[in-house]
Design an enzyme around this catalytic site. Structure first.
Site, PDB file in Angstrom:
ATOM      1  N   LYS A 110      76.226 -15.913 -13.922  1.00 57.96           N
ATOM      2  CA  LYS A 110      77.084 -15.445 -12.827  1.00 57.96           C
ATOM      3  C   LYS A 110      78.119 -14.439 -13.334  1.00 57.96           C
ATOM      4  O   LYS A 110      78.521 -13.526 -12.611  1.00 57.96           O
ATOM      5  CB  LYS A 110      77.776 -16.635 -12.140  1.00 57.96           C
ATOM      6  CG  LYS A 110      76.790 -17.547 -11.417  1.00 57.96           C
ATOM      7  CD  LYS A 110      77.014 -17.562  -9.928  1.00 57.96           C
ATOM      8  CE  LYS A 110      75.767 -17.738  -9.114  1.00 57.96           C
ATOM      9  NZ  LYS A 110      75.136 -18.989  -9.033  1.00 57.96           N
ATOM     10  N   LYS A 192      64.096 -17.487 -10.965  1.00 57.77           N
ATOM     11  CA  LYS A 192      64.076 -18.520  -9.925  1.00 57.77           C
ATOM     12  C   LYS A 192      64.372 -17.920  -8.544  1.00 57.77           C
ATOM     13  O   LYS A 192      65.066 -16.892  -8.450  1.00 57.77           O
ATOM     14  CB  LYS A 192      65.079 -19.637 -10.261  1.00 57.77           C
ATOM     15  CG  LYS A 192      66.506 -19.250 -10.098  1.00 57.77           C
ATOM     16  CD  LYS A 192      67.462 -20.445 -10.107  1.00 57.77           C
ATOM     17  CE  LYS A 192      68.866 -19.888  -9.896  1.00 57.77           C
ATOM     18  NZ  LYS A 192      69.930 -20.811  -9.818  1.00 57.77           N
ATOM     19  N   LYS A 195      69.329 -17.175  -3.280  1.00 60.52           N
ATOM     20  CA  LYS A 195      69.764 -16.607  -1.996  1.00 60.52           C
ATOM     21  C   LYS A 195      70.200 -15.161  -2.132  1.00 60.52           C
ATOM     22  O   LYS A 195      70.240 -14.419  -1.168  1.00 60.52           O
ATOM     23  CB  LYS A 195      70.969 -17.395  -1.473  1.00 60.52           C
ATOM     24  CG  LYS A 195      70.667 -18.801  -1.088  1.00 60.52           C
ATOM     25  CD  LYS A 195      71.979 -19.546  -0.837  1.00 60.52           C
ATOM     26  CE  LYS A 195      71.795 -21.026  -0.979  1.00 60.52           C
ATOM     27  NZ  LYS A 195      73.010 -21.772  -1.210  1.00 60.52           N
TER      28      LYS A 195
END
Ligand code: AMP
Ligand code: TRP
Length: 324
Positions: A110, A192, A195
């Protein structure tokens, strides 16, 4: 046994969330003592628009119900409505080694994704997650593979805490599904499904059949033409086989046989049909719930009261043990 899990209100639920985490919630609520949470305090560690957050939180609660959580069988609530989550996170922060936090894969990913927004909350994210779990003296945490590392850290925090302050906290364990613990992106099958990013890379839990079909037909496959499960050599086809197997209930070996002499396009056509059928009831239920705001708010209010009672009692024990 006590079960706890949560999802961040950061956008529409996708097939990975459902197959990795929520599908386990739906079955486990029948037999265990379950607490499920919309983890809004986690959602604000990455860039977001405060104007949309409230609606996202409420819609995720609706999504939980639409996906099959039964408010008679589990506690359902919003994280920020029980203030003990933030309070315990502070206390646990004082027993969590900084090095462990910096080592977390999600923090590194992130930070790379949003280099302009690497806040201390993002680093401390796993401490808040540990607080969520430990406040309810949780035994089992049903999650997808990407969250396993955070549960491992939670276990270490418990061991360190109990060594210093006495046997107060329970050591939880992660529960991963046997198949589908990491659903991959449709456009980049080595990453993976998530969203964020290319809308073609994921399938929403409430997506229309035409759109599901278009995305499956456009999904990246591998060179060659065999429909065989081999995540290393054939990540694209293997991911689609996993999804097909979960949506149809047929074992992967059976699917390999069924499509032995068939083309990728035949396989994808069939998968798209199964998947659209599999997801149809979710959209129907969601549309209905969107018109029942009072009912949903009432569920959340009652959930929050029940959760707070448990959380306050654990918090009291912890504070006493820590000398506060
Ligand atoms: P998040 O959307 O990151 O809050 O994730 C909510 C839950 O869904 C967590 O238990 C994740 O482990 C799980 N999850 C998210 N993405 C995937 C994926 N691609 N495959 C399997 N599980 C996933
Ligand atoms: N960190 C989890 C995720 O990104 C969400 C989460 C927050 C969670 N608190 C939790 C999951 C407690 C399980 C238990 O998916």
């Amino acid at each position: 046994m006590r079960v706890f899990s949560g999802i961040r209100p950061t956008g529409n639920l996708h097939l990975g969330n459902y197959l990795g985490a929520m599908r386990q919630w739906i079955t486990i609520q029948e037999k265990e003592d379950c607490v499920f949470c919309v983890v809004d305090l986690h959602a604000i560690t990455t860039p977001y628009d405060p104007k949309n957050l409230k609606a996202n939180i409420f819609e995720l609660a609706i999504d939980y119900l639409a996906a099959g959580l039964n408010p008679e069988k589990c506690i359902l609530f919003i994280q920020s409505s029980v203030k003990e989550h933030a309070e315990l996170a502070w206390l646990l922060g004082t027993v969590t080694p900084l090095g462990e936090l910096k080592r977390m894969t999600q923090f590194k990913d992130k930070s790379k994704q949003h280099p302009e927004y690497v806040n201390a909350g993002l680093l401390n994210y796993p401490i808040l997650m540990a607080a969520d779990i430990l406040l309810y003296q949780t035994d089992i945490v049903p999650i997808g593979k990407d969250q396993q590392q955070h549960v491992e850290l939670t276990r270490e925090i418990v061991r360190d805490f109990n060594k210093r302050f006495g046997q107060i906290l329970k050591e939880p364990r992660a529960l991963l599904p046997q198949v589908g613990d990491k659903i991959m992106s449709l456009t980049e099958p080595d990453k993976k499904m998530s969203k964020t990013g290319n809308p073609k890379s994921f399938i929403g839990l409430f997506e229309e059949p035409e759109s599901i079909k278009a995305k499956i037909m456009a999904a990246v496959t591998d060179t060659g033409k065999d429909i065989k499960f081999n995540p290393v050599k054939k990540p694209g086809i293997s991911n689609l086989l996993t999804i097909y197997s979960l949506a149809s209930g047929k074992p992967i070996e059976e699917l390999e046989k069924q499509f032995e002499k068939k083309r990728y396009s035949d396989f994808k056509n069939s998968l798209a049909e199964y998947l659209a059928e599999y997801l149809k009831p979710f959209s129907k239920k969601r549309k209905e719930l969107l018109t029942r705001e009072v009912y949903v708010n009432d569920i959340l209010r009652r959930g929050s009261q029940k959760a707070a009672t448990i959380a306050q009692s654990t918090m009291q024990e912890i504070k006493t043990a820590m000398g506060l």
